[in-house]
Structures are given as C-alpha cells and as structure tokens.
Design a protein around this motif. Structure first.
Motif, PDB file in Angstrom:
ATOM      1  N   ILE A  38       0.825  -1.216   0.000  1.00  0.00           N
ATOM      2  CA  ILE A  38       0.000   0.000   0.000  1.00  0.00           C
ATOM      3  C   ILE A  38       0.860   1.267   0.000  1.00  0.00           C
ATOM      4  O   ILE A  38       0.348   2.375   0.083  1.00  0.00           O
ATOM      5  N   GLU A  39       2.193   1.065  -0.103  1.00  0.00           N
ATOM      6  CA  GLU A  39       3.149   2.171  -0.193  1.00  0.00           C
ATOM      7  C   GLU A  39       3.134   3.057   1.055  1.00  0.00           C
ATOM      8  O   GLU A  39       3.241   4.281   0.977  1.00  0.00           O
ATOM      9  N   SER A  40       3.002   2.399   2.191  1.00  0.00           N
ATOM     10  CA  SER A  40       3.046   3.111   3.466  1.00  0.00           C
ATOM     11  C   SER A  40       4.489   3.506   3.760  1.00  0.00           C
ATOM     12  O   SER A  40       5.418   3.102   3.071  1.00  0.00           O
ATOM     13  N   ARG A  41       4.641   4.298   4.790  1.00  0.00           N
ATOM     14  CA  ARG A  41       5.948   4.733   5.267  1.00  0.00           C
ATOM     15  C   ARG A  41       5.943   4.474   6.773  1.00  0.00           C
ATOM     16  O   ARG A  41       4.916   4.667   7.426  1.00  0.00           O
ATOM     17  N   PRO A  42       7.047   4.018   7.357  1.00  0.00           N
ATOM     18  CA  PRO A  42       7.047   3.788   8.803  1.00  0.00           C
ATOM     19  C   PRO A  42       6.594   5.046   9.562  1.00  0.00           C
ATOM     20  O   PRO A  42       7.050   6.151   9.271  1.00  0.00           O
ATOM     21  N   HIS A  43       5.675   4.843  10.513  1.00  0.00           N
ATOM     22  CA  HIS A  43       5.078   5.986  11.204  1.00  0.00           C
ATOM     23  C   HIS A  43       4.351   5.549  12.465  1.00  0.00           C
ATOM     24  O   HIS A  43       4.117   4.361  12.681  1.00  0.00           O
ATOM     25  N   ILE A  44       3.981   6.544  13.255  1.00  0.00           N
ATOM     26  CA  ILE A  44       3.035   6.382  14.358  1.00  0.00           C
ATOM     27  C   ILE A  44       1.818   7.204  13.968  1.00  0.00           C
ATOM     28  O   ILE A  44       1.940   8.384  13.627  1.00  0.00           O
ATOM     29  N   THR A  45       0.634   6.592  13.975  1.00  0.00           N
ATOM     30  CA  THR A  45      -0.586   7.319  13.658  1.00  0.00           C
ATOM     31  C   THR A  45      -1.009   8.138  14.874  1.00  0.00           C
ATOM     32  O   THR A  45      -1.227   7.591  15.956  1.00  0.00           O
ATOM     33  N   LEU A  46      -1.116   9.455  14.675  1.00  0.00           N
ATOM     34  CA  LEU A  46      -1.503  10.364  15.752  1.00  0.00           C
ATOM     35  C   LEU A  46      -3.001  10.606  15.785  1.00  0.00           C
ATOM     36  O   LEU A  46      -3.576  10.897  16.828  1.00  0.00           O
ATOM     37  N   PHE A  47      -3.632  10.510  14.614  1.00  0.00           N
ATOM     38  CA  PHE A  47      -5.059  10.791  14.475  1.00  0.00           C
ATOM     39  C   PHE A  47      -5.514  10.176  13.162  1.00  0.00           C
ATOM     40  O   PHE A  47      -4.766  10.167  12.186  1.00  0.00           O
ATOM     41  N   SER A  48      -6.742   9.677  13.125  1.00  0.00           N
ATOM     42  CA  SER A  48      -7.287   9.132  11.889  1.00  0.00           C
ATOM     43  C   SER A  48      -8.785   9.383  11.856  1.00  0.00           C
ATOM     44  O   SER A  48      -9.440   9.413  12.897  1.00  0.00           O
ATOM     45  N   SER A  49      -9.293   9.586  10.639  1.00  0.00           N
ATOM     46  CA  SER A  49     -10.720   9.839  10.462  1.00  0.00           C
ATOM     47  C   SER A  49     -11.135   9.331   9.085  1.00  0.00           C
ATOM     48  O   SER A  49     -10.377   9.466   8.119  1.00  0.00           O
TER      49      SER A  49
END
Length: 183
Positions: A38-49
């Motif tokens: 899905i072509e993501s990048r390493p991260h921490i999700t802070l908020f999602s909607s």
C-alpha cells in the motif's frame, strides 16, 4: 475509493530504515507484505478519520509542527491488538513528551470542528508503529519470533508530521518539526 485519512508522525532516516528492515524480513518470509504494497511509510498514527478536508487541516498541522521540536522515540517492545486486523507492531516507550504531543495535536484538530474518535483521545490512545498487517493467525507466533531477532530498543527521533489518505497511501502534505518551511 478512500478509506480514510491519518495524521502520521515520521522518523529520522536511521530509525525509518530499522523499521523498513523489519518490514522486509517479514515480507521475505512471506508473513506480511501489505504495508509495502500500500506504499506506506514507517510511522506512528496520531489521528485518523474516515472523512475530512485536507485543505482544512494543512495550516493547522503546519502551525503545530513549527512549534514542536524533534521528539525522541525508543521502540522497546513488540505487540499486537486483540482484533481481526492481526497487526504486529513496535511500541515506543510512552513518554510524557510523546503523549502530550499527540494530545496537543488532537486539541488543535478539535478546534477546527473535527471530531476526535475514542481511540485517539488522550486517555485511550496507544502509540505504535505497525510492522505487519493482516498476519495470518497461524503465522503470528513466527512473526513474533522474527521480530524478537530485531535488537530492541530501536531508538531515534520523530522528525516530520504529515497527512495521508489511504489506501493506497497518498501523502497530502508533511512538515518538519520545528521548521516553518515545508518538508
């Protein structure tokens, strides 16, 4: 068709490469390739909607990022959630600085009239960096063993914050922490 939007916290290159190494090992073992696909990048999700107007948040995120400094992170444990998504993740030590960073961001987003979901409220948010999604239940133990070979803790800094639409992942914008210029 968009599944939603996330504000994500990105890492310095060395830390990002450590997470990518984990993704690649799990992919080579054919345990999970979804984050790569899905072509993501390493991260921490802070908020999602599921719904929001990216243009409405750009100035909010830019202003927020400019007032922050790079954030020390130390991924010290491996975990999963008890749900059907079968996500395997690295968990950062939940420092006061990280928890306050996320809470302050959500407050800034809330001031724009955007509702904060229960899982992103200050007393419920669990910071994590996904290393695999949709791991077959029969391979979860193997995935944990693979991740245990990673020398933890893995430490570095959060350097950027960005808004993405998924899936596949498409970045709308990102900003360096502590910098008023676009990243």
């Amino acid at each position: 068709m968009s599944q939603g939007f996330s504000i994500e916290l990105y890492f310095d290159p060395a830390l990002e490469n450590q997470v990518l190494k984990a993704w690649n090992v799990l992919a080579r073992r054919q345990i999970s390739t979804q984050l790569i696909e899905i072509e993501s990048r390493p991260h921490i999700t802070l908020f999602s909607s599921p719904f929001l107007d990216p243009a409405k948040l750009e100035s909010v995120v830019k202003s927020f990022a400019s007032k922050q400094e790079p954030l020390a992170l130390s991924f010290s444990s491996i975990g999963t959630f008890p749900n059907e998504k079968n996500v395997l993740f690295l968990a950062p030590a939940p420092t006061i600085a990280l928890l306050q960073f996320q809470a302050q961001l959500c407050e800034a987003v809330k001031k724009e009239g955007i509702e904060i979901g229960e899982e992103f409220k200050a007393d419920a948010w669990i910071p994590y960096c996904a290393v695999a999604q949709e791991v077959p239940k029969t391979r979860m133990a193997e995935a944990f063993c693979v991740m245990r070979e990673l020398k933890l803790p893995v430490s570095g800094y959060a350097m950027d914050i960005g808004l993405v639409e998924f899936s596949p992942v498409r970045e709308h914008f990102s900003f360096e922490l502590g910098n008023t210029v676009e990243a």
